[in-house]
Design a protein around this motif. Structure first.
Motif, PDB file in Angstrom:
ATOM      1  N   ILE A  68      -8.704  -0.445   5.702  1.00  0.00           N
ATOM      2  CA  ILE A  68      -8.122  -1.380   4.741  1.00  0.00           C
ATOM      3  C   ILE A  68      -8.135  -2.805   5.285  1.00  0.00           C
ATOM      4  CG2 ILE A  68      -6.023  -1.973   3.453  1.00  0.00           C
ATOM      5  CD1 ILE A  68      -7.343   0.640   2.558  1.00  0.00           C
ATOM      6  N   ASP A 124      -3.667   0.868  -3.505  1.00  0.00           N
ATOM      7  CA  ASP A 124      -3.519  -0.501  -3.015  1.00  0.00           C
ATOM      8  C   ASP A 124      -2.460  -1.266  -3.819  1.00  0.00           C
ATOM      9  OD1 ASP A 124      -4.644  -1.636  -5.364  1.00  0.00           O
ATOM     10  OD2 ASP A 124      -6.588  -2.013  -4.434  1.00  0.00           O
ATOM     11  N   GLU A 180      -6.235  -8.690   1.341  1.00  0.00           N
ATOM     12  CA  GLU A 180      -6.164  -8.547  -0.112  1.00  0.00           C
ATOM     13  C   GLU A 180      -4.718  -8.484  -0.586  1.00  0.00           C
ATOM     14  OE1 GLU A 180      -7.596  -8.474  -3.908  1.00  0.00           O
ATOM     15  OE2 GLU A 180      -8.691  -8.840  -2.046  1.00  0.00           O
ATOM     16  N   MET A 181      -3.872  -7.797   0.181  1.00  0.00           N
ATOM     17  CA  MET A 181      -2.449  -7.728  -0.160  1.00  0.00           C
ATOM     18  C   MET A 181      -1.819  -9.120  -0.138  1.00  0.00           C
ATOM     19  SD  MET A 181       0.641  -5.855   1.932  1.00  0.00           S
ATOM     20  CE  MET A 181       0.532  -7.138   3.194  1.00  0.00           C
ATOM     21  N   VAL A 188      -7.519   3.864  -3.805  1.00  0.00           N
ATOM     22  CA  VAL A 188      -8.531   3.605  -2.778  1.00  0.00           C
ATOM     23  C   VAL A 188      -9.232   4.890  -2.370  1.00  0.00           C
ATOM     24  CG1 VAL A 188      -8.883   2.763  -0.417  1.00  0.00           C
ATOM     25  CG2 VAL A 188      -7.248   1.604  -1.927  1.00  0.00           C
ATOM     26  N   TYR A 207       0.847  -1.184   0.000  1.00  0.00           N
ATOM     27  CA  TYR A 207       0.000   0.000   0.000  1.00  0.00           C
ATOM     28  C   TYR A 207       0.885   1.237   0.000  1.00  0.00           C
ATOM     29  CZ  TYR A 207      -4.249  -2.653   0.866  1.00  0.00           C
ATOM     30  OH  TYR A 207      -5.320  -3.518   0.740  1.00  0.00           O
TER      31      TYR A 207
END
Length: 288
Positions: free
Chosen positions: A261, A241, A265-266, A247, A216
């Motif tokens: 956040i 992101d 997802e990362m 975002v 991020y």
């Protein structure tokens, strides 16, 4: 956990800048007991002015009033604070021609404080902005006042491992790869990007660095005309992101940019496309 970027319009008036930051912290929209990450822009307490002003306010190990003031705010408002940049007296280089020359330099230093006001770490800007820009200032020569930093910084926080970079650093991908190799999940970028260079490259570079590192990117920027219009910055503080999606963005005016956040997802992106392990080039090393 909430991430907060404060877009500022800082000036040469340190007390006015401090007062603005505190007024915004008082109004910070937040849920009770929710951890808060706050990122300030570059030069958040002292923007512009003659070199003598930087020296006047430059901190040292034994006397650092600007850092103390920011630490106090982090503790008072119970936030993890990436405290923009402030001047800090540089050590005289061993090969300096004269003591006077060495004394004229300061670091552009970014401190990170926890919610109790304790220092988690700091970073001194490595890449200095010595360029010609087609704006009202035209010629920027940070190296006349500032010394270049000599190390990179990644700190542990409840939000993840945070890598620190500052403004012009954004153009140097090797630094960001080095931060990822040291474990960064989030890279914060206090900035004072000019309006001209910001319009051309700010969002593109933030997205590129986020995609390359699968981190991020949190770019907290200055905005508007400063010190009677002698300099103009771009704003557009932004959170990007690891897939390169924007975002959140605050194009203009001062105030908060916020996001919550989901870091899972990362992890999915890194698992599905493990570029760190695929890279066949040697690791970047900081030159002397």
């Amino acid at each position: 956990m909430q991430w907060n970027l404060l877009q500022c319009q800082s000036s040469k008036d340190v007390q006015a800048n401090l007062s603005f930051i505190e007024s915004q912290l008082k109004q910070l929209p937040r849920e009770p007991d929710e951890p808060q990450l706050v990122v300030l822009p570059e030069c958040s307490l002292l923007f512009g002015g003659h070199e003598s002003e930087q020296l006047k306010y430059a901190g040292s190990q034994d006397d650092n009033p600007l850092a103390d003031a920011l630490s106090k705010l982090a503790k008072q408002y119970q936030v993890y604070l990436i405290a923009g940049t402030i001047p800090y007296k540089a050590e005289p280089p061993q090969n300096a021609d004269t003591a006077d020359n060495a004394k004229s330099k300061v670091y552009s230093r970014c401190y990170a404080f926890d919610d109790k006001g304790q220092t988690l770490g700091h970073y001194d800007k490595i890449h200095l902005f010595d360029v010609e820009v087609a704006d009202g200032t035209r010629s920027y020569r940070e190296s006349d006042t500032f010394a270049a930093g000599e190390r990179i910084t990644v700190i542990d926080t409840p939000f993840g491992k945070i890598g620190l970079a500052i403004c012009y650093d954004l153009r140097f991908a090797d630094l960001f790869r080095a931060l990822r190799l040291q474990g960064a999940d989030i890279i914060v970028l206090p900035s004072a990007f000019t309006k001209v260079t910001g319009q051309a490259h700010w969002q593109i570079l933030l997205q590129a660095r986020a995609i390359e590192t699968q981190c991020y990117l949190l770019g907290a920027n200055q905005w508007g005309a400063h010190n009677q219009g002698s300099r103009e910055t771009y704003g557009h503080s932004m959170i990007v992101d690891p897939w390169g999606n924007v975002v959140a963005v605050k194009p203009e005016q001062t105030g908060w940019l916020q996001a919550r956040i989901d870091m899972s997802e990362m992890k999915k992106i890194r698992q599905n496309m493990p570029v760190l392990g695929h890279n066949r080039f040697i690791e970047p090393k900081l030159t002397p």
